[in-house]
Design an enzyme around this catalytic site. Structure first.
Site, short mmCIF file in Angstrom:
data_model
loop_
_atom_site.label_atom_id
_atom_site.label_comp_id
_atom_site.label_asym_id
_atom_site.label_seq_id
_atom_site.Cartn_x
_atom_site.Cartn_y
_atom_site.Cartn_z
N ASP A 38 0.83 -1.22 0.00
CA ASP A 38 0.00 0.00 0.00
C ASP A 38 0.86 1.27 0.00
O ASP A 38 0.71 2.12 0.89
CB ASP A 38 -0.94 0.03 1.20
CG ASP A 38 -1.59 -1.32 1.45
OD1 ASP A 38 -2.07 -1.92 0.48
OD2 ASP A 38 -1.60 -1.76 2.60
N GLU B 114 -11.54 -1.08 -3.13
CA GLU B 114 -10.87 -0.37 -2.05
C GLU B 114 -9.74 0.48 -2.60
O GLU B 114 -9.57 0.62 -3.82
CB GLU B 114 -10.33 -1.36 -1.02
CG GLU B 114 -9.37 -2.38 -1.57
CD GLU B 114 -9.10 -3.53 -0.59
OE1 GLU B 114 -9.89 -3.71 0.34
OE2 GLU B 114 -8.10 -4.23 -0.77
#
Length: 348
Positions: free
Chosen positions: A45, A224
Site C-alpha cells: 500500500d 478499495e
C-alpha cells in the site's frame, strides 16, 4: 488495502520473510520497474512524495515498524528508514482494540506541514479509524523533524455501511479539502474536510459515495484503495478491485475512471460507472506467459514537478507480489503517459 473477509496486508510471517527476501535478477526491459533496487520489500500500500531532491515512500507497517519509510535520490535506488511509529497512539489502541498495525498511509504537503493520514483496523471488521500525523519536514536529520499525532479523523463501526481505511487527501480546484476512503462494504466514500484541521468539516454529515461494486450472489465484490488525481480538467479516481494479501494467489488489479466533478460520477473510457463496478483497467498482473508480478494494486500517484520549468512527469506507485521471491510484496513504480485520447497509460 483492506479487509472484509480477507486481510489487506500480509500476515506477520509474510512481512518478516519478505523483509529478508533478495530481489532476483530480471532481464532489462527498459522500464523503471526493471531497474528498481535496494530495500524494496516488504512494501504494501505505498504512497510517494518528493521533498527537495529526495523521494519518500510510506507504506503499511506491522509490529514495531508502524508505517514503513523508504527514500531514494533517483526513484531507482531505495533505502529503508525508521518507521513513523513504533507503537500505536493511545487513542487508536482504545478506539480499535486488538489492532497491532497501521495500514495504507497517505502523504501530502498542506499549509507548511506534511500530513500523513493512516488506517487502524483489524481483519474482517469495519470497526476502523483514520488517524493523522504531521511534521514540518520529512528529513530525519533536520532539527525540526518529528511526527506529531493529531488523533482521530474518521471512524466507522458495525453500524456504518463503510469501512474507514485507505485514506487519500486532495484539494480540489475550488480550494476545498477532501478525504476519500473505503474498503468493501458499500464502497468508496468522500468526506469534505476543514482546511485548518484536516478533519471533517461537518462531523455529522454523511459521506458521499463515489465508487462501489454491487455484490454478486454468494459473496462480496471487493473495491478499495481510492486515490484521486486532478489532471486535464478531470478528476481521476483509481481503485483496486478483487483480493490482495494472498501472495502469488492475489487477484488485485487497478482500475481508473474520470469525472468533471470531484464528487462524481466517475466513468471508465467505455462509459461504465464506477458506482456500478465499472472503470478502465489501468494496472493488471503480468501476462499469463510471464506470471511474475501478481496482484498489482493499492496505487498512489506522484506528479513530479520540475523546479526549473514547472513541468514534470507523472508516476504511479503500487505493490505487487513477486512470484520469484515467494510472493514478497514489492515496491513498483511506473511512469505514466497521457494518450491522445486524454487517458493515462502506465509503463510497467
Amino acid at each position: 488495502m483492506k479487509r472484509h473477509i480477507i486481510a489487506t496486508f500480509p500476515v506477520l510471517a509474510l512481512l518478516i520473510g519478505a523483509a529478508c527476501a533478495q530481489q532476483p535478477a530480471e532481464p532489462p526491459r527498459g522500464t523503471l520497474n526493471s531497474r528498481l533496487t535496494g530495500d524494496l520489500v516488504p512494501t504494501h500500500d505505498p504512497v510517494i512524495i518528493r521533498q527537495g531532491d529526495i523521494y519518500h515512500v510510506f507504506s503499511t507497517g506491522h509490529g514495531k515498524r508502524l508505517i514503513e519509510t523508504r527514500t531514494s535520490p533517483d526513484l531507482v535506488h531505495w533505502t529503508a528508514g525508521d518507521p513513523v511509529f513504533t507503537a500505536l497512539p493511545d487513542w487508536a489502541t482504545k478506539a480499535i482494540p486488538g489492532s497491532n498495525g497501521i495500514w495504507a498511509p497517505d502523504i501530502s504537503y498542506v499549509n507548511g506541514r506534511y500530513r500523513l493520514y493512516y488506517s487502524v483496523s483489524t481483519f474482517g471488521s469495519n470497526r476502523s479509524a483514520i488517524g493523522l500525523a504531521t511534521s514540518p519536514t520529512l528529513d530525519p536529520k533536520a532539527p525540526d523533524f518529528g511526527w506529531r499525532d493529531e488523533g482521530l479523523v474518521v471512524m466507522s463501526t458495525k453500524d456504518d455501511d463503510y469501512n474507514a481505511i485507505d485514506p487519500n487527501f486532495i484539494i480540489d480546484r475550488d480550494g476545498r479539502h477532501w478525504l476519500t476512503l473505503g474498503s468493501f462494504w458499500t464502497g468508496i466514500k468522500l468526506f469534505e474536510l476543514d482546511p485548518k484541521t484536516g478533519k471533517p468539516k461537518d462531523p455529522k454529515a454523511k459521506p458521499l459515495s463515489i465508487a462501489r461494486r454491487p455484490a454478486p450472489a454468494g459473496g462480496p465484490a471487493p473495491v478499495e484503495a481510492p486515490f484521486i488525481i486532478d489532471h486535464g480538467g478531470y478528476y481521476w479516481l483509481m481503485v483496486s478491485y478483487d483480493y490482495c494479501c494472498k501472495g502469488v494467489n492475489s487477484s488485485y488489479y487497478t482500475v481508473i475512471g474520470r469525472s468533471k466533478d470531484i464528487t462524481g460520477p466517475y466513468l471508465g473510457k467505455d462509459g461504465s460507472k464506477l458506482m456500478e463496478g465499472g472503470g478502465t483497467i489501468f494496472i493488471r498482473a503480468d501476462l499469463q506467459e510471464q506470471q511474475r508480478w501478481r496482484g498489482p494494486g493499492h496505487a498512489g500517484w506522484l506528479h513530479d514537478v520540475d523546479g526549473k520549468n514547472g513541468d514534470g512527469r507523472d508516476y504511479v506507485v503500487y505493490h505487487a507480489y513477486d512470484k520469484q521471491a515467494d510472493g514478497a510484496p514489492t515496491l513498483r513504480i511506473a511512469p505514466v503517459t497521457w494518450g491522445a485520447d486524454g487517458w493515462p497509460q502506465a509503463d510497467y
